[in-house]
Design an enzyme around this catalytic site. Structure first.
Site, mmCIF file in Angstrom:
data_model
loop_
_atom_site.group_PDB
_atom_site.id
_atom_site.type_symbol
_atom_site.label_atom_id
_atom_site.label_comp_id
_atom_site.label_asym_id
_atom_site.label_seq_id
_atom_site.Cartn_x
_atom_site.Cartn_y
_atom_site.Cartn_z
ATOM 1 N N CYS A 88 -15.321 5.069 13.380
ATOM 2 C CA CYS A 88 -16.157 6.190 13.819
ATOM 3 C C CYS A 88 -17.014 5.816 15.035
ATOM 4 C CB CYS A 88 -17.030 6.684 12.667
ATOM 5 S SG CYS A 88 -18.498 5.670 12.344
ATOM 6 N N HIS A 121 1.991 1.841 -3.439
ATOM 7 C CA HIS A 121 0.914 2.444 -4.243
ATOM 8 C C HIS A 121 0.806 3.939 -3.960
ATOM 9 C CE1 HIS A 121 -0.681 -0.934 -6.359
ATOM 10 N NE2 HIS A 121 -0.778 -1.660 -5.252
ATOM 11 N N THR A 176 0.837 -1.202 0.000
ATOM 12 C CA THR A 176 0.000 0.000 0.000
ATOM 13 C C THR A 176 0.874 1.255 0.000
ATOM 14 O OG1 THR A 176 -1.616 -1.233 1.269
ATOM 15 C CG2 THR A 176 -1.896 1.147 1.221
ATOM 16 N N GLU A 178 3.178 -0.438 9.623
ATOM 17 C CA GLU A 178 3.589 -1.758 10.145
ATOM 18 C C GLU A 178 4.760 -1.513 11.084
ATOM 19 O OE1 GLU A 178 4.635 -4.209 6.796
ATOM 20 O OE2 GLU A 178 2.660 -4.038 5.884
ATOM 21 N N CYS A 218 -15.332 -0.220 9.339
ATOM 22 C CA CYS A 218 -16.176 0.968 9.509
ATOM 23 C C CYS A 218 -16.344 1.679 8.169
ATOM 24 C CB CYS A 218 -15.461 1.899 10.511
ATOM 25 S SG CYS A 218 -16.037 3.598 10.505
HETATM 26 ZN ZN LIG Z 1 0.180 -2.861 5.078
HETATM 27 ZN ZN LIG Z 2 -18.011 3.401 11.706
#
Ligand SMILES: [Zn+2]
Ligand SMILES: [Zn+2]
Ligand SMILES: NC(=O)c1ccc[n+]([C@@H]2O[C@H](COP(=O)([O-])OP(=O)(O)OC[C@H]3O[C@@H](n4cnc5c(N)ncnc54)[C@H](O)[C@@H]3O)[C@@H](O)[C@H]2O)c1
Length: 328
Positions: A79, A31, A28, A50, A93
């Protein structure tokens, strides 16, 4: 990308400030580095999620956390009010803030986070090893949702850091595991870790799985490669009423054989990040020495080596997990 001084944020109520020890580089992060997530990430942003570290200071009402505590962070801030949170699915969430993507992350020396994200590290895990807890927790979540049972046969498509950890966690649960991977370096690393691993471009995978399972097919297939070819393959590998767990992030819709779902009464399950119990499990497995960690860490670099590390990962270099030393 820029590396330089940033302003540490003093911990407010319910927060702690951590001296970050190590932070792993994740797909990620690559990216984000490459600009693929510009629609989501507000620049400039500190990334990284991490990690391991030691609490430097704690704000008021920080749930008993104290300076000196060795910790890792579950980088999710839910949230608490949306339908997903109310259903008990706070980890997915509908307004989830992923710490290190949506708000500042761990690739800095002093990092302030909500105390509810913290997990204690046991004394026998080094801070370097502990930077792997977050990806191990991903794997624990995947294996839990895949309902892997002792003696079952699992196929893990994709032998990147996450796929390898899924394979190792499934094996620690008593499953027989076959990893598929197209990159020769990663294929060899999987084998060095004691895993059965094949290249699906060179091996007839369907025949191999049938041979291993008396013609039945795999009890569970983990799709951890993100490759369209693997999405097509997954339904051919699962037994009747077998499970398929999609872990990989497919940016584009992939071709999936729905006929096989009908024909074999397959079950498809998505698995996203982790819940607190997956972190507990990851820490317990790592502390008990049940997951070989050292071979997965390709190298440890200083913060100012980050640009070179991203370039190397992008080039498809011979790397599994790169850790960044953020202090000390
Ligand atoms: Zn990760
Ligand atoms: Zn939520
Ligand atoms: N579900 C989650 O919450 C979560 C968390 C972390 C990562 N991810 C996703 O999981 C995936 C794996 O993460 P990673 O860090 O290990 O990524 P990675 O890109 O390092 O690993 C993917 C591996 O799949 C291999 N591969 C490519 N085509 C293949 C094929 N046809 N068959 C078998 N293997 C093939 C690649 O060589 C690579 O080693 C990524 O899509 C990542 O975005 C999901």
């Amino acid at each position: 990308m820029q590396i330089g001084a940033c302003n540490p944020v003093a911990p407010g109520p319910g927060q702690v400030q951590i001296r970050v020890s190590h932070c792993g580089i994740c797909g990620t992060d690559l990216h984000i580095f490459l600009g693929h997530m510009d629609h989501r990430v507000r620049m400039p942003q500190v990334i990284g999620h991490e990690m391991s570290g030691v609490i430097e200071s704690a704000g008021e009402n920080a749930a008993g956390w104290r300076p000196g505590d060795r910790v890792t962070v579950r980088p999710l801030d839910a949230c608490g009010e949306c339908p997903a949170c109310r259903a008990g699915h706070g980890h997915i969430c509908m307004k989830l803030k992923f710490i290190g993507i949506d708000v500042p992350g761990a690739l800095q020396t002093l990092w302030t986070v909500p105390a509810h994200t913290l997990h204690h590290l046991p004394p026998n895990l080094s801070l370097e090893q502990s930077a792997l807890i977050e990806p191990i927790a991903v794997a624990c979540h995947d294996v839990r949702l895949g309902e892997v049972k002792p003696g079952e046969f699992a196929v893990v498509q994709g032998g990147g850091p996450i796929g390898l950890l899924v394979a190792l966690v499934a094996k620690s649960e008593g499953a027989r595991v076959l990893v598929t991977e197209v990159n020769p370096f990663r294929l060899q690393l999987a084998r060095n870790l004691g895993l059965d691993a094949v290249n699906p471009l060179e091996t007839d995978l369907v025949a191999r799985v049938e041979e291993e399972t008396g013609g039945a097919g795999a009890d569970v297939v983990f799709e951890v490669s993100g490759a369209p070819a693997a999405a097509e393959m997954m339904t051919r590998l699962a037994r009747t009423r077998g499970r398929i767990v999609v872990v990989a992030i497919f940016a584009q819709p992939a071709k999936v054989d729905l006929f096989r779902f009908f024909w074999r009464e397959l079950r498809l399950c998505g698995a996203r990040v982790y819940e607190p119990e997956d972190f507990d499990k990851a820490i317990a497995l790592a502390a008990a020495g049940r997951i070989p960690l050292e071979p997965i860490i390709s190298k440890v670099i200083p913060l100012d080596g980050l640009q070179g590390a991203f370039d190397e990962i992008e080039r498809g270099g011979e790397v599994m997990k790169i850790l960044v030393r953020c202090s000390g």
